[in-house]
Design a protein around this motif. Structure first.
Motif, short mmCIF file in Angstrom:
data_model
loop_
_atom_site.label_atom_id
_atom_site.label_comp_id
_atom_site.label_asym_id
_atom_site.label_seq_id
_atom_site.Cartn_x
_atom_site.Cartn_y
_atom_site.Cartn_z
N LEU A 119 0.76 -1.27 -0.05
CA LEU A 119 0.05 0.17 0.03
C LEU A 119 0.80 1.26 -0.10
CD1 LEU A 119 -2.93 -1.36 2.63
CD2 LEU A 119 -3.09 -0.90 0.06
N VAL A 120 1.98 1.23 0.80
CA VAL A 120 2.93 2.28 0.72
C VAL A 120 3.53 2.66 -0.64
CG1 VAL A 120 5.00 3.28 1.86
CG2 VAL A 120 3.39 2.04 3.32
N ALA A 121 4.02 1.60 -1.10
CA ALA A 121 4.71 1.66 -2.59
C ALA A 121 3.71 2.15 -3.59
CB ALA A 121 5.07 0.35 -2.95
N LEU A 122 2.21 1.77 -3.39
CA LEU A 122 1.28 2.17 -4.38
C LEU A 122 0.93 3.59 -4.10
CD1 LEU A 122 -0.69 -1.03 -4.69
CD2 LEU A 122 0.56 0.32 -6.51
N LEU A 123 0.70 4.14 -2.95
CA LEU A 123 0.57 5.41 -2.82
C LEU A 123 1.59 6.30 -3.10
CD1 LEU A 123 -0.66 5.10 0.82
CD2 LEU A 123 -2.10 6.15 -1.15
N ARG A 124 2.77 5.78 -3.31
CA ARG A 124 4.08 6.85 -3.54
C ARG A 124 4.20 6.82 -5.15
NH1 ARG A 124 7.72 4.59 0.50
NH2 ARG A 124 8.41 6.47 1.69
N ASP A 125 3.86 5.70 -5.64
CA ASP A 125 3.80 5.37 -7.19
C ASP A 125 2.72 4.49 -7.76
OD1 ASP A 125 4.40 4.98 -9.93
OD2 ASP A 125 6.52 4.03 -9.66
N PRO A 126 1.56 5.04 -8.12
CA PRO A 126 0.38 4.20 -8.69
C PRO A 126 0.54 3.48 -9.93
CG PRO A 126 -0.36 6.57 -8.14
CD PRO A 126 1.29 6.52 -7.90
N SER A 127 1.79 3.70 -10.56
CA SER A 127 2.05 2.90 -11.78
C SER A 127 2.75 1.54 -11.57
CB SER A 127 2.71 3.90 -12.66
OG SER A 127 3.99 4.23 -12.30
N ILE A 128 3.37 1.52 -9.98
CA ILE A 128 4.32 0.34 -9.87
C ILE A 128 3.68 -0.82 -10.27
CG2 ILE A 128 3.54 0.12 -7.58
CD1 ILE A 128 6.54 -0.37 -6.77
N THR A 129 4.50 -1.97 -10.83
CA THR A 129 4.05 -3.28 -11.24
C THR A 129 4.13 -4.08 -10.22
OG1 THR A 129 6.29 -3.71 -12.13
CG2 THR A 129 4.72 -2.51 -13.68
N ALA A 130 3.52 -5.36 -10.41
CA ALA A 130 3.70 -6.56 -9.53
C ALA A 130 5.21 -6.91 -9.37
CB ALA A 130 3.03 -7.67 -9.83
N SER A 131 5.92 -6.96 -10.32
CA SER A 131 7.30 -7.23 -10.37
C SER A 131 8.12 -6.21 -9.53
CB SER A 131 7.73 -7.36 -11.90
OG SER A 131 7.25 -8.67 -12.50
N GLU A 132 7.78 -5.04 -9.80
CA GLU A 132 8.57 -4.04 -9.14
C GLU A 132 8.32 -4.09 -7.75
OE1 GLU A 132 8.92 -0.51 -12.55
OE2 GLU A 132 7.04 -0.62 -11.43
N LEU A 133 6.94 -4.32 -7.35
CA LEU A 133 6.61 -4.66 -5.98
C LEU A 133 7.29 -5.39 -5.38
CD1 LEU A 133 2.72 -4.10 -6.04
CD2 LEU A 133 4.45 -2.62 -4.70
N ALA A 134 7.52 -6.65 -6.06
CA ALA A 134 8.20 -7.99 -5.44
C ALA A 134 9.75 -7.42 -5.23
CB ALA A 134 8.02 -9.08 -6.59
N SER A 135 10.18 -6.79 -6.04
CA SER A 135 11.59 -6.20 -6.06
C SER A 135 11.70 -5.46 -4.73
CB SER A 135 12.07 -5.59 -7.21
OG SER A 135 13.25 -5.39 -7.11
N LEU A 137 9.92 -4.75 -2.15
CA LEU A 137 9.45 -5.39 -0.82
C LEU A 137 10.30 -6.69 -0.62
CD1 LEU A 137 5.69 -5.23 -0.74
CD2 LEU A 137 7.66 -3.45 0.15
N ASP A 138 11.27 -7.13 -1.50
CA ASP A 138 11.87 -8.35 -1.51
C ASP A 138 11.33 -9.55 -1.15
OD1 ASP A 138 14.42 -9.96 -1.36
OD2 ASP A 138 14.96 -9.60 0.50
N VAL A 139 10.13 -9.77 -1.91
CA VAL A 139 9.27 -11.08 -1.71
C VAL A 139 9.07 -11.73 -3.10
CG1 VAL A 139 8.01 -10.19 0.33
CG2 VAL A 139 6.96 -9.69 -1.73
#
Length: 201
Positions: A119-135, A137-139
């Motif tokens: 949620l924090v990452a999406l609030l910062r950057d609404p265009s972030i992808t699932a792959s980028e989120l995984a990277s 958050l290191d999951v």
């Protein structure tokens, strides 16, 4: 001082610190049960400062025994000072009458590191992808996908083509208000809040 005495003093200091919060909060209106325990005030103060905390976290942070915590929480719920809701394997606690159902659900997810990180990452950057989120958050990607499914089912996220937060201003407000009770990611986001309140996915 004995080791046990040190533990007792530490517990008393912790209870008094949160009891001071409880005494200063609107929750401090329960009747006196004749006990000189600081535990009820401490629980009220803790729940006010950490809404959505689950039972084990509350019990451990306040250094209470399981039975002691259950006893006081039952009493506080009976007197409509504290409310709780089941959240999977957890029971989470909130100041009674203070939060909507959506806010309670949101606070529960904000107390989970991976969900909060998403949620924090999406609030910062609404265009972030699932792959980028995984990277970020290191999951793993499947972990992101599983949490995204949970967040979607809870009404916090949509997944039509890309991830989008459903009520960003509400979620950001909760993060900012209770940033100190979350992780460093929430505190960092809170410091950027002014630039994010115009969030427009």
């Amino acid at each position: 001082m004995t080791r046990d005495g040190s533990v007792d003093e530490d517990k008393r200091a912790t209870l008094r610190r949160f009891a001071a919060l409880g005494a200063a909060s609107p929750l401090a209106r329960f009747t006196d049960d004749g006990s000189d325990s600081d535990a009820p005030d401490a629980i009220a103060g803790y729940v006010s400062a950490h809404p959505g905390a689950h039972f084990s976290k509350l019990r451990d942070d306040l250094q209470l025994g399981t039975g002691e915590a259950q006893h006081h929480l039952h009493r506080l719920e009976k007197e409509n000072i504290v409310a709780s809701r089941k959240d999977g394997d957890y029971r989470r606690y909130f100041p009674a009458g203070q939060f909507s159902e959506f806010e309670q659900v949101t606070l529960g997810y904000l107390r989970r590191a991976t969900a909060r990180g998403m949620l924090v990452a999406l609030l910062r950057d609404p265009s972030i992808t699932a792959s980028e989120l995984a990277s970020v958050l290191d999951v793993s990607r499947p972990t992101i996908s599983n949490y995204a499914g949970d967040l979607e089912a809870a009404g916090l996220l949509t997944r039509e083509g890309s991830y989008a937060i459903t009520e960003p201003e509400t979620i950001l407000t909760l993060i900012v208000r209770y940033a100190d009770s979350f992780g460093d990611d929430a505190a960092a986001l809170a410091s950027e809040a002014d630039s994010l309140f115009r969030y427009d996915p």
